[in-house]
Design a protein around this motif. Structure first.
Motif, PDB file in Angstrom:
ATOM      1  N   GLY A  68       0.800  -1.218   0.000  1.00 35.67           N
ATOM      2  CA  GLY A  68       0.000   0.000   0.000  1.00 35.67           C
ATOM      3  C   GLY A  68       0.832   1.268   0.000  1.00 35.67           C
ATOM      4  O   GLY A  68       0.295   2.370  -0.133  1.00 35.67           O
ATOM      5  N   ARG A  69       2.135   1.139   0.106  1.00 37.75           N
ATOM      6  CA  ARG A  69       3.027   2.290   0.129  1.00 37.75           C
ATOM      7  C   ARG A  69       3.319   2.764  -1.298  1.00 37.75           C
ATOM      8  O   ARG A  69       3.475   1.967  -2.222  1.00 37.75           O
ATOM      9  CB  ARG A  69       4.342   1.917   0.823  1.00 37.75           C
ATOM     10  N   THR A  70       3.412   4.057  -1.470  1.00 34.04           N
ATOM     11  CA  THR A  70       3.811   4.610  -2.764  1.00 34.04           C
ATOM     12  C   THR A  70       5.331   4.572  -2.871  1.00 34.04           C
ATOM     13  O   THR A  70       6.041   5.107  -2.010  1.00 34.04           O
ATOM     14  CB  THR A  70       3.319   6.057  -2.924  1.00 34.04           C
ATOM     15  N   VAL A  71       5.815   3.928  -3.913  1.00 31.00           N
ATOM     16  CA  VAL A  71       7.252   3.793  -4.150  1.00 31.00           C
ATOM     17  C   VAL A  71       7.613   4.634  -5.363  1.00 31.00           C
ATOM     18  O   VAL A  71       6.967   4.531  -6.411  1.00 31.00           O
ATOM     19  CB  VAL A  71       7.644   2.320  -4.386  1.00 31.00           C
ATOM     20  N   THR A  72       8.636   5.465  -5.252  1.00 27.41           N
ATOM     21  CA  THR A  72       9.037   6.325  -6.358  1.00 27.41           C
ATOM     22  C   THR A  72      10.206   5.711  -7.127  1.00 27.41           C
ATOM     23  O   THR A  72      10.948   4.865  -6.607  1.00 27.41           O
ATOM     24  CB  THR A  72       9.458   7.705  -5.858  1.00 27.41           C
ATOM     25  N   LEU A  73      10.351   6.183  -8.337  1.00 34.56           N
ATOM     26  CA  LEU A  73      11.437   5.694  -9.185  1.00 34.56           C
ATOM     27  C   LEU A  73      12.790   5.996  -8.563  1.00 34.56           C
ATOM     28  O   LEU A  73      13.718   5.171  -8.624  1.00 34.56           O
ATOM     29  CB  LEU A  73      11.336   6.340 -10.572  1.00 34.56           C
ATOM     30  N   GLU A  74      12.915   7.149  -7.938  1.00 33.38           N
ATOM     31  CA  GLU A  74      14.186   7.530  -7.333  1.00 33.38           C
ATOM     32  C   GLU A  74      14.625   6.566  -6.233  1.00 33.38           C
ATOM     33  O   GLU A  74      15.814   6.431  -5.949  1.00 33.38           O
ATOM     34  CB  GLU A  74      14.099   8.953  -6.751  1.00 33.38           C
ATOM     35  N   GLU A  75      13.665   5.882  -5.602  1.00 33.17           N
ATOM     36  CA  GLU A  75      13.998   4.934  -4.543  1.00 33.17           C
ATOM     37  C   GLU A  75      14.537   3.619  -5.096  1.00 33.17           C
ATOM     38  O   GLU A  75      15.160   2.852  -4.351  1.00 33.17           O
ATOM     39  CB  GLU A  75      12.759   4.641  -3.696  1.00 33.17           C
ATOM     40  N   CYS A  76      14.303   3.357  -6.362  1.00 27.48           N
ATOM     41  CA  CYS A  76      14.632   2.040  -6.926  1.00 27.48           C
ATOM     42  C   CYS A  76      15.546   2.111  -8.141  1.00 27.48           C
ATOM     43  O   CYS A  76      15.741   1.103  -8.823  1.00 27.48           O
ATOM     44  CB  CYS A  76      13.352   1.305  -7.331  1.00 27.48           C
ATOM     45  N   ALA A  77      16.101   3.276  -8.423  1.00 25.05           N
ATOM     46  CA  ALA A  77      16.918   3.417  -9.622  1.00 25.05           C
ATOM     47  C   ALA A  77      17.972   4.496  -9.410  1.00 25.05           C
ATOM     48  O   ALA A  77      17.873   5.320  -8.505  1.00 25.05           O
ATOM     49  CB  ALA A  77      16.047   3.771 -10.824  1.00 25.05           C
ATOM     50  N   VAL A  78      18.993   4.458 -10.260  1.00 27.27           N
ATOM     51  CA  VAL A  78      19.997   5.523 -10.301  1.00 27.27           C
ATOM     52  C   VAL A  78      20.031   6.081 -11.716  1.00 27.27           C
ATOM     53  O   VAL A  78      19.714   5.379 -12.687  1.00 27.27           O
ATOM     54  CB  VAL A  78      21.399   5.013  -9.908  1.00 27.27           C
ATOM     55  N   PRO A  79      20.403   7.344 -11.875  1.00 32.84           N
ATOM     56  CA  PRO A  79      20.497   7.920 -13.218  1.00 32.84           C
ATOM     57  C   PRO A  79      21.504   7.162 -14.072  1.00 32.84           C
ATOM     58  O   PRO A  79      22.537   6.690 -13.580  1.00 32.84           O
ATOM     59  CB  PRO A  79      20.955   9.358 -12.954  1.00 32.84           C
ATOM     60  N   ARG A  80      21.191   7.051 -15.357  1.00 36.67           N
ATOM     61  CA  ARG A  80      22.088   6.402 -16.325  1.00 36.67           C
ATOM     62  C   ARG A  80      22.381   7.416 -17.425  1.00 36.67           C
ATOM     63  O   ARG A  80      21.529   7.670 -18.280  1.00 36.67           O
ATOM     64  CB  ARG A  80      21.428   5.157 -16.917  1.00 36.67           C
ATOM     65  N   PRO A  81      23.558   8.033 -17.406  1.00 37.85           N
ATOM     66  CA  PRO A  81      23.868   9.019 -18.445  1.00 37.85           C
ATOM     67  C   PRO A  81      23.820   8.389 -19.832  1.00 37.85           C
ATOM     68  O   PRO A  81      24.331   7.284 -20.050  1.00 37.85           O
ATOM     69  CB  PRO A  81      25.291   9.465 -18.088  1.00 37.85           C
ATOM     70  N   GLY A  82      23.185   9.077 -20.769  1.00 34.54           N
ATOM     71  CA  GLY A  82      23.160   8.592 -22.148  1.00 34.54           C
ATOM     72  C   GLY A  82      24.551   8.653 -22.756  1.00 34.54           C
ATOM     73  O   GLY A  82      25.350   9.540 -22.431  1.00 34.54           O
ATOM     74  N   GLN A  83      24.849   7.710 -23.633  1.00 33.88           N
ATOM     75  CA  GLN A  83      26.157   7.705 -24.277  1.00 33.88           C
ATOM     76  C   GLN A  83      26.205   8.741 -25.397  1.00 33.88           C
ATOM     77  O   GLN A  83      25.195   9.082 -26.010  1.00 33.88           O
ATOM     78  CB  GLN A  83      26.482   6.310 -24.808  1.00 33.88           C
ATOM     79  N   LYS A  84      27.414   9.199 -25.682  1.00 37.58           N
ATOM     80  CA  LYS A  84      27.612  10.260 -26.656  1.00 37.58           C
ATOM     81  C   LYS A  84      28.838   9.938 -27.507  1.00 37.58           C
ATOM     82  O   LYS A  84      29.834   9.402 -27.004  1.00 37.58           O
ATOM     83  CB  LYS A  84      27.830  11.604 -25.965  1.00 37.58           C
ATOM     84  N   ALA A  85      28.747  10.271 -28.782  1.00 37.67           N
ATOM     85  CA  ALA A  85      29.889  10.127 -29.689  1.00 37.67           C
ATOM     86  C   ALA A  85      29.979  11.379 -30.540  1.00 37.67           C
ATOM     87  O   ALA A  85      28.966  12.041 -30.807  1.00 37.67           O
ATOM     88  CB  ALA A  85      29.737   8.885 -30.567  1.00 37.67           C
ATOM     89  N   ALA A  86      31.184  11.723 -30.959  1.00 42.74           N
ATOM     90  CA  ALA A  86      31.384  12.897 -31.806  1.00 42.74           C
ATOM     91  C   ALA A  86      32.342  12.554 -32.927  1.00 42.74           C
ATOM     92  O   ALA A  86      33.269  11.746 -32.757  1.00 42.74           O
ATOM     93  CB  ALA A  86      31.918  14.070 -30.986  1.00 42.74           C
TER      94      ALA A  86
END
Length: 322
Positions: free
Chosen positions: A189-207
Motif C-alpha cells: 500500500g506504500r507509494t514507491v518512487t522511481l528515485e527509490e529504486c533506480a539511479v540515473p544512467r547518463p546517455g552515451q555520446k559520440a562525436a
C-alpha cells in the motif's frame, strides 16, 4: 545483442598509402549504422571489414573534398545492388549539393529509391532520424570549404536496482509501471518512487570531427563524449601547416579531448608525409594533454564504445549501504 562500436574503413587524409585507405567510418549503434565520409575504396573496405550496405541507415558527409566523398558512388550503387529496403538518410552540406548530385549519379546503374537527401546549412543543425535511439546534431567547422562535425547523443535514462525493487515488493508488471510513470503503489500500500529504486544512467555520446582548424564549434560537439573520432592530420612540428590548411595536430586533438572530458579518443586522418615509424608520436603528442584512452586508428580496426558510466546508488533512507 546490441552493438555499439566504430568500424574503421580508412584512415588516410588526401593521399592514401599502402597501409591506409581514404577515409571511411561506420558507427554502429543498436541496429543503426552511420557511415561517415566514405572516401575512395570504401565499398571494398566494407567487404574486408565484414559489414554490408544493409548495415547503413545514415550517410553523413562532413564536406566535399575527395578523400571524404569519392566512395559515395560505390556505396550508393551497393545499396541499390544489394536491395537495401530500409530508408537511408543522406546528410551533406547544402553548399555542395551539385557535388552530391554528381556523386549520387556518377554512373549508369539500376537506381534505388530508399535514399532520402538532407542538405544542411547554418551554424547548428538538428537532423531528424525517425526511430533512432539517439539525436544527431551537426555544427559548422573551420576549413577551406564548408565542413560540418557531427554529434550523436542518447537521452539520459535510469538503471533499475533489483535489490531495491525487491525490498519494496515491486515485481512483475509493477516494474514497468514504475519506469513509465515514476511512482507505483506497492502491495504493502506504500507509494514507491522511481528515485527509490533506480539511479540515473547518463546517455552515451559520440562525436565525429573531421577537417577543421581549432574553432569554437568543436567544444559543444565533443563535450562529455564517450567516443571522440577526430582528425589529427599533422604532428606538432607542422602546426603552422595545420592551421594554414585548416587541420588539427595530434597535440591539439589531445587538448580538445581533455577540455571536453572525453573518455576514448580516436585519432585518424593522417598525412602521408609521416612514415609508419612515426605513428607512435601521434599518441605521444595527444597524451601530453589527455590522460584518457587513446586509439591511433588503423584500417579495419573495430573500436568499441566505452562501457556505460554507472553512478553509485544513494543509500536507502534509514538503511545501510544497498
Amino acid at each position: 545483442m546490441s552493438t555499439r562500436d566504430l568500424v574503421v574503413l580508412g584512415t588516410a587524409s588526401a593521399v592514401p598509402t599502402r597501409a591506409r585507405n581514404h577515409n571511411g567510418y561506420l558507427l554502429r549503434w543498436d541496429g543503426h549504422g552511420i557511415l561517415f565520409d566514405p572516401g575512395e575504396g570504401t565499398q571494398r573496405q566494407m567487404l574486408h571489414a565484414g559489414v554490408s550496405a544493409n548495415d547503413i541507415t545514415c550517410l553523413c558527409l562532413t564536406h566535399f573534398h575527395g578523400d571524404h566523398c569519392l566512395g559515395v558512388p560505390g556505396v550508393v550503387q551497393r545499396i541499390a545492388r544489394d536491395g537495401v529496403a530500409h530508408r537511408v538518410r543522406a546528410v551533406f552540406p547544402a553548399s555542395g549539393a551539385e557535388y552530391w548530385r554528381r556523386l549520387r549519379h556518377a554512373a549508369v546503374f539500376a537506381d534505388t529509391e530508399v535514399i532520402d537527401e538532407e542538405p544542411i546549412a547554418g551554424g547548428e543543425v538538428r537532423i531528424d532520424l525517425p526511430g533512432a535511439p539517439f539525436t544527431l546534431t551537426a555544427r559548422r567547422l573551420s576549413h577551406g570549404v564548408e565542413s560540418y562535425g557531427y554529434r550523436i547523443e542518447e537521452p539520459d535514462g535510469v538503471t533499475m536496482l533489483p535489490e531495491r525493487l525487491a525490498a519494496h515488493g515491486v515485481t512483475g508488471p509493477l516494474v514497468g509501471t514504475l519506469q513509465r510513470e515514476g511512482a507505483v503503489t506497492a502491495p504493502s500500500g506504500r507509494t514507491v518512487t522511481l528515485e527509490e529504486c533506480a539511479v540515473p544512467r547518463p546517455g552515451q555520446k559520440a562525436a565525429f570531427v573531421m577537417d577543421t582548424r581549432v574553432c569554437d564549434a568543436i567544444a559543444p560537439l565533443a563535450a562529455g563524449a564517450d567516443l571522440l573520432v577526430i582528425e589529427s592530420t599533422f604532428l606538432d612540428a607542422d602546426a603552422r601547416l595545420a592551421d594554414e590548411y585548416g587541420h588539427l595536430t595530434a597535440a591539439q586533438a589531445g587538448a580538445i579531448a581533455a577540455a571536453a572530458g572525453v573518455r576514448r579518443l580516436v585519432l585518424t586522418h593522417f598525412s602521408e608525409r609521416y612514415p609508419a615509424a612515426e605513428q607512435p608520436r601521434f599518441a605521444e603528442e595527444a597524451a601530453a594533454a589527455f590522460d584518457g584512452d587513446i586509439v591511433v586508428a588503423r584500417d579495419l580496426d573495430r573500436v568499441p564504445m566505452p562501457p556505460r558510466r554507472r553512478l553509485a546508488p544513494v543509500p536507502a533512507v534509514g538503511a545501510g549501504p544497498v
